[in-house]
Design an enzyme around this catalytic site. Sequence first.
Site, PDB file in Angstrom:
ATOM      1  CB  CYS A  94      -0.914  -0.003   1.224  1.00 58.32           C
ATOM      2  SG  CYS A  94      -2.050   1.397   1.289  1.00 58.32           S
TER       3      CYS A  94
ATOM      4  CB  CYS B 269      -2.119   3.828   8.043  1.00 50.77           C
ATOM      5  SG  CYS B 269      -3.153   4.637   6.794  1.00 50.77           S
TER       6      CYS B 269
ATOM      7  CB  CYS C  93      -1.681  -0.377   8.120  1.00 55.43           C
ATOM      8  SG  CYS C  93      -2.305  -1.535   6.882  1.00 55.43           S
TER       9      CYS C  93
ATOM     10  CB  CYS D 268     -15.834  -7.335   4.864  1.00 56.26           C
ATOM     11  SG  CYS D 268     -17.141  -7.051   6.063  1.00 56.26           S
TER      12      CYS D 268
ATOM     13  CB  CYS E 270     -19.267  -4.618   3.576  1.00 53.45           C
ATOM     14  SG  CYS E 270     -18.515  -3.067   4.121  1.00 53.45           S
TER      15      CYS E 270
ATOM     16  CB  CYS F 152     -19.335  -0.010   7.514  1.00 51.74           C
ATOM     17  SG  CYS F 152     -18.363  -1.038   8.598  1.00 51.74           S
TER      18      CYS F 152
ATOM     19  NE  ARG G 171     -18.986  -5.873  11.910  1.00 49.96           N
ATOM     20  CZ  ARG G 171     -19.136  -5.205  10.770  1.00 49.96           C
ATOM     21  NH1 ARG G 171     -18.087  -4.782  10.107  1.00 49.96           N
ATOM     22  NH2 ARG G 171     -20.346  -4.953  10.307  1.00 49.96           N
TER      23      ARG G 171
END
Length: 414
Positions: free
Chosen positions: A65, A69, A72, A109, A142, A202, A272
């Site tokens: 990626c 972040c 992550c 998801c 999702c 979400c 969740r």
Amino acid sequence: MDLLNTLVDKGLRRELPTREEALAVLATSDDDLLDVVAAAGKVRRHWFGRRVKLNYLVNLKSGLCPEDCSYCSQRLGSEAGILKYTWLKPDEASKAAAAGLAGGAKRVCLVASGRGPTDRDVDRVAGTIKAIKDQNENVEVCACLGLLSDGQAERLREAGADAYNHNLNTSEATYGDITTTHTYADRVDTVQKAHAAGLSACSGLIAGMGESDEDLIDVVFSLRELDPDSVPVNFLIPFEGTPLAKEWNLTPQRCLRILAMVRFVCPDVEVRIAGGREVHLRTMQPLALNLANSIFLGDYLTSEGQAGRADLEMIADAGFEVEGAGEITLPQHRADVAAAAAGGGCGSHESAGGCGSHESVGGCGSHESAGCGTGCGSVCGSHEAAAAPEVNEPRTDLVAVRRRGAGTDLAPNA
């Protein structure tokens, strides 16, 4: 305790607590913890009964990626030894999803690493959604693909997506300390785009990154204002090879207080327990089901979770039941608003929630979550008992990189 009685009354009326009341929940003592859980449990049962919704993650594209972040394992510069692969084909993703659905999941998801999808990526995901829904008519799908450009949310909705996940993760004030390649405002914009397109929004948070109680209150109140339908609460997995690898700030008691606070602030939305529940709640996971009405089944995006069968046994042993495919997750007043706004989606404009983000420690999955499904503990098969860990000791033994399921030739954990 007058505080808890007040919070229960407000929760049953869908009334927002004050910031002071929410902060007081986080400040309660261990002696009062069971009272806090019992009070928040009354609100949870009022709106959701004893049902637990199961969600299943499929990591469509793993690693590499360009975003930075700090939490992550798929970030730019990550040294974590995770699986790295490009887009799964629709039939591969559908096969992976089938494992979770067979285990009782009602939502899949679909997650992909990256800043956000190109139009070609949206086409890829549209094909995957079709492949999954052709095989499973009632499944919810999702998408968690990062920052959305204009028109992409609408295209995903037309392709059959029911929801879109993008987490706020932390407070606006501290967001720049965690990520520099995009802004908090970018994330808010994507959640709003999902809403506007008629997708069930979400969005959730990550706890344990060194934030203050005030930061936690800020992000949860912001989620309430943004009004997603489900709030994934992720607990940071300090993954080796990431900047936050040394941040072991959570205890099971702290996690329970955070979940209780979220339930009081967002009483009638899907809360969740997402990434990190196995690592930080550990043997207290069943107690957390009194606060949250939704969990992820099996593994996460780049790390292993508790064995799927253990998840199902935990739910049954705690006196809860798996939510069926034909049951409506949200309370009727929210489901009615959703149907009017999205022609059958699960969104509402009265509260908060989320599926998680492709960049979060959980959410619509986690890149850094882990769990207890990697074996039988420290000494499986041994005749010697393992020494009990010190309280608050880093539990790196519970963090394991996912080596099965999507992107591998091995069967998934579901």
